[in-house]
Write an enzyme that holds these catalytic residues in place. Structure first.
Site, mmCIF file in Angstrom:
data_model
loop_
_atom_site.group_PDB
_atom_site.id
_atom_site.type_symbol
_atom_site.label_atom_id
_atom_site.label_comp_id
_atom_site.label_asym_id
_atom_site.label_seq_id
_atom_site.Cartn_x
_atom_site.Cartn_y
_atom_site.Cartn_z
ATOM 1 C CB SER A 129 -0.969 -0.042 1.187
ATOM 2 O OG SER A 129 -1.982 0.924 1.061
ATOM 3 C CD GLU A 227 -5.411 -3.133 -5.080
ATOM 4 O OE1 GLU A 227 -5.063 -2.151 -4.401
ATOM 5 O OE2 GLU A 227 -4.883 -4.257 -4.986
ATOM 6 C CG HIS A 257 -5.525 -1.885 -0.734
ATOM 7 N ND1 HIS A 257 -4.695 -1.444 -1.735
ATOM 8 C CD2 HIS A 257 -5.058 -1.324 0.411
ATOM 9 C CE1 HIS A 257 -3.783 -0.644 -1.233
ATOM 10 N NE2 HIS A 257 -3.969 -0.558 0.068
#
Length: 285
Positions: A129, A227, A257
């Site tokens: 991320s 995502e 995600h």
């Protein structure tokens, strides 16, 4: 980071909730954990038994530069370390809003220099991320610097669902909005504002998708098809390939995600096997 969870909210008051979610990951067998300070930056070592000599991986956790901690991520990262057979150092880089940009990238650079100074001859960078974006920003920064000893440059990078565009210009931010159960444009815009303030959201040290991708080591990217950050990985892979480098992009159907953090998923186990084999190969070479 599990599909049944509500949309993520990025604010200091949700840090404990986010950490509690990450600590639910079961620890890997044969991995020990040790708090440490590397290059002046705190973090946690995840050390598997019979680790290869001279190799280490610097890992950056997710949380949109607002959430996350090395302690909360150590079980997840320990599972990766066990597959790679190399020690991982999870960095507790400074979080916004208390420490806005460029605090995170400075901490990343200091931790990398510190790890190199310890004598590791083969280093890799990884993250998920925002931490995946930070890993790539660090990679671009390192490769752009003149370094006499090339052994101190990363041999590879591996990222999961990296947030590489804080300007949110990728088409998937809108085209995958209905499919993504975790992230939305407004939450990421808010996180980017907290982290960047009035700073340029296209600065490659914050948004590496806008950087220069020449002369990079091999880069692996995992991303879910469902995502909104799908194009953050696609565009990076395209630019690496266009610059003559080697990218390995895996788009996972029906996944969301940072799905590899949910080890109950078959796809998560498969993704970590691929990531582990990729890093092990390049750390051994």
């Amino acid at each position: 980071m599990i599909a049944v969870q509500p949309k993520l909210e990025f604010a200091p008051e949700t840090r404990s909730m986010f950490d509690q979610l990450m600590t639910k990951t079961e620890a890997a067998e044969g991995v020990t954990y040790e708090a440490a300070i590397i290059g002046g930056i705190a973090g946690w070592w995840c050390k598997p038994q019979r680790a290869m000599d001279g190799a280490a991986v610097l890992y950056f956790h997710g949380g949109a530069y607002v959430l996350g901690s090395a302690a909360a991520y150590r079980n997840f990262v320990g599972n990766i370390a066990a597959k790679v057979k190399a020690p991982f150092f999870v960095v507790d880089y400074a979080l916004a809003p208390e420490h806005p940009f460029p605090s995170a990238i400075r901490d990343a650079e200091d931790a990398y220099r510190g790890l190199s100074a310890l004598g590791f001859s083969r280093l890799a960078i990884a993250g998920d991320s925002a931490g995946g974006g930070l890993a790539l920003a660090l990679l671009l920064s390192i490769m752009a610097q003149p370094i006499d000893n090339l052994a101190n440059r990363p041999v590879a990078a591996a990222v999961m669902s990296p947030w590489t565009d804080l300007a949110l210009t990728g088409d998937s931010v809108d085209t995958r909005a209905k499919a993504d159960p975790l992230l939305d444009r407004s939450a990421l815009e808010h996180a980017a504002e907290i982290y960047l303030g009035h700073h340029d959201n296209r600065d490659p040290k914050a948004s590496p998708v806008f950087g220069k991708f020449a002369d990079l080591p091999p880069v692996l990217l995992h991303v879910g098809e469902d995502e909104i950050l799908l194009d953050d990985s696609r565009r990076v892979a395209e630019q690496i390939d266009a610059a003559g480098g080697r990218s390995e992009l895996h788009i996972w159907q029906g996944m969301t995600h940072v799905f590899p953090s949910n080890l109950t998923l078959k796809s998560a186990v498969e993704a970590l096997e691929i990531l582990g084999a990729f890093l092990e190969e390049h750390l051994q070479s």
